[in-house]
Design a protein around this motif. Structure first.
Motif, PDB file in Angstrom:
ATOM      1  N   PRO A  10      62.093  21.369  53.906  1.00 49.83           N
ATOM      2  CA  PRO A  10      62.730  20.051  53.958  1.00 49.83           C
ATOM      3  C   PRO A  10      61.675  18.953  53.984  1.00 49.83           C
ATOM      4  O   PRO A  10      60.706  19.047  54.749  1.00 49.83           O
ATOM      5  CB  PRO A  10      63.478  20.096  55.298  1.00 49.83           C
ATOM      6  CG  PRO A  10      62.781  21.115  56.131  1.00 49.83           C
ATOM      7  CD  PRO A  10      62.079  22.058  55.207  1.00 49.83           C
ATOM      8  N   GLU A  12      61.907  14.909  54.353  1.00 43.50           N
ATOM      9  CA  GLU A  12      62.790  13.758  54.512  1.00 43.50           C
ATOM     10  C   GLU A  12      62.483  12.700  53.463  1.00 43.50           C
ATOM     11  O   GLU A  12      61.316  12.366  53.225  1.00 43.50           O
ATOM     12  CB  GLU A  12      62.582  13.156  55.913  1.00 43.50           C
ATOM     13  CG  GLU A  12      63.660  12.187  56.298  1.00 43.50           C
ATOM     14  CD  GLU A  12      63.184  11.172  57.319  1.00 43.50           C
ATOM     15  OE1 GLU A  12      61.999  11.216  57.712  1.00 43.50           O
ATOM     16  OE2 GLU A  12      64.002  10.324  57.697  1.00 43.50           O
ATOM     17  N   PHE A  38      66.132  16.837  57.794  1.00 45.59           N
ATOM     18  CA  PHE A  38      66.907  16.940  59.039  1.00 45.59           C
ATOM     19  C   PHE A  38      68.107  15.990  59.067  1.00 45.59           C
ATOM     20  O   PHE A  38      68.052  14.870  58.579  1.00 45.59           O
ATOM     21  CB  PHE A  38      66.023  16.715  60.265  1.00 45.59           C
ATOM     22  CG  PHE A  38      65.471  15.317  60.404  1.00 45.59           C
ATOM     23  CD1 PHE A  38      66.237  14.302  60.938  1.00 45.59           C
ATOM     24  CD2 PHE A  38      64.170  15.042  60.018  1.00 45.59           C
ATOM     25  CE1 PHE A  38      65.735  13.016  61.074  1.00 45.59           C
ATOM     26  CE2 PHE A  38      63.646  13.760  60.148  1.00 45.59           C
ATOM     27  CZ  PHE A  38      64.429  12.744  60.669  1.00 45.59           C
ATOM     28  N   GLN A  70      69.471  21.524  58.041  1.00 46.64           N
ATOM     29  CA  GLN A  70      68.605  21.475  59.224  1.00 46.64           C
ATOM     30  C   GLN A  70      69.107  20.370  60.140  1.00 46.64           C
ATOM     31  O   GLN A  70      69.387  19.266  59.670  1.00 46.64           O
ATOM     32  CB  GLN A  70      67.159  21.171  58.822  1.00 46.64           C
ATOM     33  CG  GLN A  70      66.238  21.118  60.045  1.00 46.64           C
ATOM     34  CD  GLN A  70      64.846  20.633  59.730  1.00 46.64           C
ATOM     35  OE1 GLN A  70      64.650  19.465  59.415  1.00 46.64           O
ATOM     36  NE2 GLN A  70      63.871  21.531  59.807  1.00 46.64           N
ATOM     37  N   LYS A 142      62.527  26.009  62.992  1.00 44.89           N
ATOM     38  CA  LYS A 142      61.271  25.684  62.287  1.00 44.89           C
ATOM     39  C   LYS A 142      60.388  24.967  63.299  1.00 44.89           C
ATOM     40  O   LYS A 142      60.750  23.893  63.777  1.00 44.89           O
ATOM     41  CB  LYS A 142      61.577  24.795  61.084  1.00 44.89           C
ATOM     42  CG  LYS A 142      60.354  24.363  60.300  1.00 44.89           C
ATOM     43  CD  LYS A 142      60.781  23.760  58.965  1.00 44.89           C
ATOM     44  CE  LYS A 142      59.618  23.289  58.133  1.00 44.89           C
ATOM     45  NZ  LYS A 142      59.076  21.992  58.549  1.00 44.89           N
ATOM     46  N   ASN A 202      54.872  28.747  56.957  1.00 41.94           N
ATOM     47  CA  ASN A 202      54.900  27.468  56.238  1.00 41.94           C
ATOM     48  C   ASN A 202      53.583  26.714  56.442  1.00 41.94           C
ATOM     49  O   ASN A 202      53.135  26.551  57.572  1.00 41.94           O
ATOM     50  CB  ASN A 202      56.069  26.618  56.760  1.00 41.94           C
ATOM     51  CG  ASN A 202      56.002  25.168  56.308  1.00 41.94           C
ATOM     52  OD1 ASN A 202      55.935  24.264  57.137  1.00 41.94           O
ATOM     53  ND2 ASN A 202      55.993  24.932  55.028  1.00 41.94           N
ATOM     54  N   ASP A 204      50.582  24.552  53.554  1.00 45.81           N
ATOM     55  CA  ASP A 204      49.432  24.500  52.645  1.00 45.81           C
ATOM     56  C   ASP A 204      49.398  25.598  51.584  1.00 45.81           C
ATOM     57  O   ASP A 204      48.314  25.980  51.141  1.00 45.81           O
ATOM     58  CB  ASP A 204      48.113  24.518  53.434  1.00 45.81           C
ATOM     59  CG  ASP A 204      47.938  23.273  54.297  1.00 45.81           C
ATOM     60  OD1 ASP A 204      48.954  22.644  54.624  1.00 45.81           O
ATOM     61  OD2 ASP A 204      46.796  22.932  54.635  1.00 45.81           O
ATOM     62  N   GLY A 227      56.455  23.274  50.876  1.00 45.18           N
ATOM     63  CA  GLY A 227      56.892  21.883  50.746  1.00 45.18           C
ATOM     64  C   GLY A 227      56.094  21.152  49.692  1.00 45.18           C
ATOM     65  O   GLY A 227      56.439  21.126  48.509  1.00 45.18           O
ATOM     66  N   ARG A 228      54.956  20.590  50.131  1.00 49.57           N
ATOM     67  CA  ARG A 228      54.195  19.710  49.236  1.00 49.57           C
ATOM     68  C   ARG A 228      53.722  20.413  47.984  1.00 49.57           C
ATOM     69  O   ARG A 228      53.634  19.793  46.920  1.00 49.57           O
ATOM     70  CB  ARG A 228      53.022  19.098  50.022  1.00 49.57           C
ATOM     71  CG  ARG A 228      53.511  18.152  51.113  1.00 49.57           C
ATOM     72  CD  ARG A 228      52.438  17.817  52.097  1.00 49.57           C
ATOM     73  NE  ARG A 228      51.982  19.001  52.829  1.00 49.57           N
ATOM     74  CZ  ARG A 228      51.007  18.996  53.712  1.00 49.57           C
ATOM     75  NH1 ARG A 228      50.373  17.872  53.977  1.00 49.57           N
ATOM     76  NH2 ARG A 228      50.654  20.101  54.344  1.00 49.57           N
TER      77      ARG A 228
HETATM   78  C1  LIG Z   1      57.190  13.300  53.827  1.00 41.32           C
HETATM   79  C2  LIG Z   1      57.509  14.530  54.637  1.00 41.32           C
HETATM   80  C3  LIG Z   1      58.783  14.678  55.163  1.00 41.32           C
HETATM   81  C4  LIG Z   1      59.099  15.819  55.949  1.00 41.32           C
HETATM   82  N1  LIG Z   1      60.361  15.970  56.445  1.00 41.32           N
HETATM   83  C5  LIG Z   1      60.666  17.091  57.167  1.00 41.32           C
HETATM   84  C6  LIG Z   1      61.987  17.338  57.673  1.00 41.32           C
HETATM   85  O1  LIG Z   1      62.929  16.562  57.463  1.00 41.32           O
HETATM   86  N2  LIG Z   1      62.197  18.472  58.400  1.00 41.32           N
HETATM   87  C7  LIG Z   1      61.179  19.390  58.642  1.00 41.32           C
HETATM   88  O2  LIG Z   1      61.406  20.412  59.292  1.00 41.32           O
HETATM   89  N3  LIG Z   1      59.945  19.194  58.157  1.00 41.32           N
HETATM   90  C8  LIG Z   1      59.673  18.085  57.426  1.00 41.32           C
HETATM   91  N4  LIG Z   1      58.420  17.935  56.912  1.00 41.32           N
HETATM   92  C9  LIG Z   1      57.441  19.039  57.075  1.00 41.32           C
HETATM   93  C10 LIG Z   1      57.524  20.012  55.890  1.00 41.32           C
HETATM   94  O3  LIG Z   1      58.793  20.637  55.822  1.00 41.32           O
HETATM   95  C11 LIG Z   1      56.439  21.096  55.998  1.00 41.32           C
HETATM   96  O4  LIG Z   1      56.588  21.740  57.232  1.00 41.32           O
HETATM   97  C12 LIG Z   1      55.028  20.526  55.913  1.00 41.32           C
HETATM   98  O5  LIG Z   1      54.914  19.626  54.831  1.00 41.32           O
HETATM   99  C13 LIG Z   1      53.995  21.649  55.782  1.00 41.32           C
HETATM  100  O6  LIG Z   1      54.303  22.486  54.686  1.00 41.32           O
HETATM  101  P1  LIG Z   1      53.605  22.307  53.235  1.00 41.32           P
HETATM  102  O7  LIG Z   1      52.119  22.325  53.463  1.00 41.32           O
HETATM  103  O8  LIG Z   1      54.107  23.451  52.417  1.00 41.32           O
HETATM  104  O9  LIG Z   1      54.052  20.959  52.719  1.00 41.32           O
HETATM  105  C14 LIG Z   1      58.093  16.799  56.165  1.00 41.32           C
HETATM  106  C15 LIG Z   1      56.821  16.640  55.624  1.00 41.32           C
HETATM  107  C16 LIG Z   1      56.513  15.520  54.878  1.00 41.32           C
HETATM  108  C17 LIG Z   1      55.121  15.380  54.305  1.00 41.32           C
END
Ligand SMILES: Cc1cc2nc3c(=O)[nH]c(=O)nc-3n(C[C@H](O)[C@H](O)[C@H](O)COP(=O)(O)O)c2cc1C
Length: 325
Positions: A10, A12, A38, A70, A142, A202, A204, A227-228
């Motif tokens: 997720p 946001e 969320f 979530q 999470k 989860n 990087d 995510g990213r």
């Molecule tokens: C802009 C942004 C918004 C995010 N919104 C949420 C969210 O709504 N709920 C959540 O559990 N994590 C949120 N995260 C965290 C990501 O879900 C994830 O845990 C985090 O980016 C690390 O994973 P990645 O390296 O694969 O991106 C957000 C991260 C970013 C950068």
């Protein structure tokens, strides 16, 4: 080694329903579920209108079984209200956010703020799992690994171990790190050895190589949330599964249709451009210029554009003078 399940994390404001629909349309293969950003639960027990739109069946056509909502709440009664409400709407899998590092959230003991006091976390989860509401729901968490110090997780994991979570998704950073610095893989390794619940990793995973290294180091962990890395390369899950690499026509079609979606949903050119620029910062990492250098200068031009014609011009120049890496 078990086949890997890949979940879209997720984010946001980014992985909102229009984004998820389009991602599913262009890059459907390889994603086992999309977690929604969320849904905040207010003390008067209501979701925001904006959040409800995320879970309406008409906004997730053909993807109903792929959506895991979530929720974010710090009190058992609020969490249970959210679970009931979502069950009434037909969801059987629900996730709790215990990771959000934003100050206004943490100060209300929500998100990663739930990790400030492990006894309170234990009390909240005891009350939640003590309720009949939880009988027919797959409830996952999470989590981050602490507030300040990664070793806080040595006290947090035993709390999670007391409850039958459908899975524990670990982003092994502490709140203080926000999204900076490295994930603490030593703590994740310890969690693999000591968790009673199924784990999902989860953090990087941004390339097929990152994924392969992770699977080599942790063959026992067959669930990964990205995510990213997926925002930057929406075809990453397909590539991980041995499918075709991202093609430039694909990303072009995807970004153009995303623009149209935003155009239909968001009033105001500046706001639409703001949303697109947010995506370009990630997506731009796939492009290189004619001499093989990064396309940073082109992405910068997109990001500083002040009007729609200027924005469109900067995007056209990127497509003309750069290609996918
Ligand atoms: C802009 C942004 C918004 C995010 N919104 C949420 C969210 O709504 N709920 C959540 O559990 N994590 C949120 N995260 C965290 C990501 O879900 C994830 O845990 C985090 O980016 C690390 O994973 P990645 O390296 O694969 O991106 C957000 C991260 C970013 C950068």
């Amino acid at each position: 080694m078990e086949n890997t399940k890949i979940y879209f994390a997720p984010l946001e404001g980014i992985t909102i329903y229009s984004y998820r629909n389009l991602h599913h349309k262009y890059f459907s293969g390889g994603i086992s579920a999309y977690y929604t950003p969320f849904l905040a639960i207010h003390k008067h027990h209501a979701f925001k209108k904006r959040d409800i739109r995320e879970i309406l069946p008409q906004n997730n056509p053909g993807m109903e079984d792929l959506i895991i909502p979530q929720i974010m709440a710090g009190k058992a009664e609020d969490i249970l209200w959210g679970v009931n409400e979502l069950k009434d709407r037909g969801f059987k899998k629900i996730n709790l956010n215990v990771g959000c590092p934003v100050a206004t959230v943490v100060s209300k003991n929500k998100g990663s703020g739930m990790l400030k006091d492990v006894h309170e976390l234990d009390n909240v989860l005891s009350d939640v799992f003590g309720s009949k509401t939880m009988d027919d729901v797959e409830f996952s968490v999470k989590t981050r690994i602490g507030i300040e110090d990664p070793e806080e997780f040595y006290k947090i994991l035993p709390v999670y171990n007391k409850f039958p979570l459908s899975k524990l998704i670990i982003h092994p950073r502490v709140r203080k790190q926000m999204y900076q610095g490295k994930p603490h893989m030593d703590i994740f390794k310890w969690a693999c050895e000591n968790s009673k619940n199924k784990l999902c990793y989860n953090g990087d995973i941004c390339s097929v190589e990152d994924y392969e290294k992770f699977r080599k180091d942790y063959p026992e962990v067959s669930e990964i949330m990205i995510g990213r890395g997926l925002i930057a390369n929406p075809a990453l899950a397909r590539e991980i599964n041995g499918g075709e690499r991202l093609k430039s026509e694909e990303i072009k079609g995807f970004m153009e249709e995303m623009f149209e979606n935003y155009h239909n949903e968001i009033p105001g050119d500046i706001q639409i451009m703001h949303k697109m620029k947010e995506l370009w910062v990630y997506v731009g990492k796939n492009f290189v210029d004619k001499s093989g250098e990064t396309a940073d200068a082109y992405i910068h031009k997109i990001c500083v554009s002040k009007s729609l014609p200027e924005y469109r011009n900067a995007v056209r120049t990127l497509y003309k003078e750069c290609d996918i890496r």
